[in-house]
Design a protein around this motif. Sequence first.
Motif, PDB file in Angstrom:
ATOM      1  N   VAL A 268       0.797  -1.233   0.000  1.00 14.51           N
ATOM      2  CA  VAL A 268       0.000   0.000   0.000  1.00 14.51           C
ATOM      3  C   VAL A 268       0.826   1.278   0.000  1.00 14.51           C
ATOM      4  N   THR A 269       2.138   1.167   0.168  1.00 14.44           N
ATOM      5  CA  THR A 269       2.935   2.390   0.173  1.00 14.44           C
ATOM      6  C   THR A 269       3.609   2.650  -1.175  1.00 14.44           C
ATOM      7  N   LYS A 270       3.287   1.831  -2.169  1.00 13.11           N
ATOM      8  CA  LYS A 270       3.787   2.138  -3.512  1.00 13.11           C
ATOM      9  C   LYS A 270       3.081   3.400  -4.002  1.00 13.11           C
ATOM     10  N   THR A 271       3.767   4.161  -4.864  1.00 10.69           N
ATOM     11  CA  THR A 271       3.218   5.441  -5.321  1.00 10.69           C
ATOM     12  C   THR A 271       1.810   5.265  -5.899  1.00 10.69           C
ATOM     13  N   GLU A 272       1.650   4.231  -6.687  1.00 13.89           N
ATOM     14  CA  GLU A 272       0.365   4.031  -7.342  1.00 13.89           C
ATOM     15  C   GLU A 272      -0.737   3.669  -6.345  1.00 13.89           C
ATOM     16  N   THR A 273      -0.432   2.703  -5.445  1.00 16.13           N
ATOM     17  CA  THR A 273      -1.461   2.254  -4.511  1.00 16.13           C
ATOM     18  C   THR A 273      -1.706   3.267  -3.391  1.00 16.13           C
ATOM     19  N   LEU A 274      -0.743   4.143  -3.139  1.00 18.78           N
ATOM     20  CA  LEU A 274      -0.969   5.206  -2.159  1.00 18.78           C
ATOM     21  C   LEU A 274      -2.156   6.033  -2.619  1.00 18.78           C
ATOM     22  N   ARG A 275      -2.199   6.258  -3.914  1.00 18.27           N
ATOM     23  CA  ARG A 275      -3.219   7.127  -4.483  1.00 18.27           C
ATOM     24  C   ARG A 275      -4.557   6.383  -4.660  1.00 18.27           C
ATOM     25  N   THR A 276      -4.483   5.132  -5.116  1.00 19.81           N
ATOM     26  CA  THR A 276      -5.723   4.436  -5.465  1.00 19.81           C
ATOM     27  C   THR A 276      -6.246   3.508  -4.375  1.00 19.81           C
ATOM     28  N   GLY A 277      -5.384   3.142  -3.418  1.00 11.93           N
ATOM     29  CA  GLY A 277      -5.798   2.162  -2.426  1.00 11.93           C
ATOM     30  C   GLY A 277      -5.851   0.774  -3.045  1.00 11.93           C
ATOM     31  N   VAL A 278      -6.185  -0.231  -2.236  1.00 13.27           N
ATOM     32  CA  VAL A 278      -6.248  -1.596  -2.759  1.00 13.27           C
ATOM     33  C   VAL A 278      -7.573  -2.250  -2.383  1.00 13.27           C
ATOM     34  N   THR A 279      -8.004  -3.176  -3.224  1.00 13.14           N
ATOM     35  CA  THR A 279      -9.154  -4.009  -2.901  1.00 13.14           C
ATOM     36  C   THR A 279      -8.637  -5.356  -2.422  1.00 13.14           C
ATOM     37  N   ALA A 280      -9.562  -6.172  -1.914  1.00 14.32           N
ATOM     38  CA  ALA A 280      -9.159  -7.507  -1.444  1.00 14.32           C
ATOM     39  C   ALA A 280      -8.555  -8.313  -2.587  1.00 14.32           C
ATOM     40  N   SER A 281      -9.099  -8.156  -3.795  1.00 19.14           N
ATOM     41  CA  SER A 281      -8.562  -8.968  -4.899  1.00 19.14           C
ATOM     42  C   SER A 281      -7.184  -8.477  -5.339  1.00 19.14           C
ATOM     43  N   ASP A 282      -6.932  -7.162  -5.223  1.00 19.10           N
ATOM     44  CA  ASP A 282      -5.581  -6.652  -5.498  1.00 19.10           C
ATOM     45  C   ASP A 282      -4.585  -7.322  -4.554  1.00 19.10           C
ATOM     46  N   ALA A 283      -4.944  -7.306  -3.276  1.00 15.43           N
ATOM     47  CA  ALA A 283      -4.056  -7.881  -2.261  1.00 15.43           C
ATOM     48  C   ALA A 283      -3.884  -9.375  -2.490  1.00 15.43           C
TER      49      ALA A 283
END
Lengths: 179, 439
Positions: B355-370
């Motif tokens: 979650v601290t990657k530049t992209e995921t910081l901005r978009t957040g993650v869903t359960a399926s992303d994780a």
Amino acid sequence: MQKLADFKLPQFFNYPPYFTLQPVRDTREKQIQLWKELILDYCKTQKVFLIGVEEDFPLFSNSAIDRTLSHEARETFLSAIVGEGRAEWLDKGHRKCLILWHRIQDWADIILHFVRENGLEDSVMTVEEIRSGTESHGTELQGIDRTILMRALKLLENKGKLALFKGTSADDEGVKFSV
Amino acid sequence: MASGSSIGVGGLFENAEVTTSGRPVLRRNEVECFLLSSVDLDSEDDPPRFTALKSGNLILTTHRLIWIPSQSNEAVPFFIPLSAITHIFSHKKSIKSMFHSPRIRFQADPGSVFVTIVFRGKGDFDGFLTKFWECWRGRAWEEEEKSESETSRSGAGTVAQGLYGNDGTVRMVGLAGILRKEQEQWESTDKSLQDAFQDLNALMSKAKEMVSLAEKMRQKLLSAPSSQNGSTDDEEMGSKEEMQQWMLSVGIISPVTKESAGALYHQELSRQLADFVRIRLEQAGGMISLTDMYYHFNRARGTELISPDDLWKACTLWEKVDVPVMLRKFDSGVMVIQNKSHSDEEVMSRIRMLVTKTETLRTGVTASDAALTLKIAPAMAKEHLLTAETKGLLCRDMSPDGLRFYFNLFPEIDPTNLHLVKDFGTYGEWVKATSLLAV
């Protein structure tokens, strides 16, 4: 920077979780605190005295990230401000909230300061004149909510600093200062 | 394989190999048949010719009689090969025997030692005796030797040439030969199909054949690298290991059944399950949901399916037996199996990375992303995300698009100065990440 009218919004206003009531206690407390500060800050600079929970209050939604606060979240944040004595619910149904970024006591002090500043120690004014007269122009009293003003005046009357009396017209009252 | 050390009489008892959870390691084609608890093995001779083995579990297989101590730290597990048994004495029904604990005597080589099996607990002794006879007379160990010699003979047979086959029949050549062969093949397929569906027992034996085939291949793979000591090619070893695991997952050669284990069913099932889940857990990143495990376990068992309730009971028994896995229940009610050594901290640090990657910081993650990143099932990923949220690492965003999780920035924001963004820290990085998009 994104702005509402001439109000500068903080960066976190674009943080999506800011608009979801957080279920975890510690996180929620911090979130509530940030909302409290932002609402009071906004109301003070924009001279907003009344927030209707179901009305379109500019802070309650952010079109840039397409997020809107839920009813529960709005009530939670406003109740937190009420709990601190910086606001009051005007009805039992918690639909309208009076925001007191200055407490009534502070408003009373501002009125006294205003009276002294303008040499009105023994004069008579109408309540409406305090809100919109030339003397109050440019001060914090300009445009003050009538309910708040009346409560501050009543507080001062109890302390013997002034006397309220009925005016000629039914909808206006007079004030006789005796500071 | 067990080492050859023995107690008392030379070579009668051998050390039996057991798994970490205390289940016997079975040999090729060996099938577990019966299990009894609280069993002693005494020497009949005077003076005793071996130290008595006191209170253990006795497991009868098609090849061996295995005795495993109930307290693992006290004694060592031993076994006697059934082939060494020369005589089984049927027990005499007498007045005296009614007051005694039931016992069975047998004689075994080398040295014609008399051994008495004393049953101190409850259980189906008559059933055991019947099975004991059955297995002993079945001579499963001889079949193996036979099949081995057969394969070597048939290997030589392919060399036979000429008009006559090596069994004396006329070899068919040309079109007629092909047609005949076709017909033969069809007939044999038909026959094996009929055999298989004749009755459930036949079906079971077919299933066992399949499992034994898989087991044979596994053994071959296992023996291959040892025969050529020089080959230490990592890639080759890796693919072999993969193949072995695949083979293992095809079937458990000797499933613990209610019939074979009786009252000890759940306990033995729990041990077997503990052995089985370890490979699965490694593949699944240290945690697997109970439903997934149910599927894998029953697939491996083939025909001796267990009920979800049995699986759950077996898992709950892990608390009592010393096994390296455990059952865990999440706050949401989801139950998973995990290694005892599995730490949430490792998962948390992986989520933090995510979650601290530049992209995921901005978009957040869903359960399926994780789930994709952590290589686990979405339901499991959601549990991990919720745990991370409870720990204050993440916070949530509910929108019409669904539930997303963001790195929790709230602790970093200064409530006395709403506009302050420190240069260092994740809040600053988040501001940078979001402003990049705005430009």
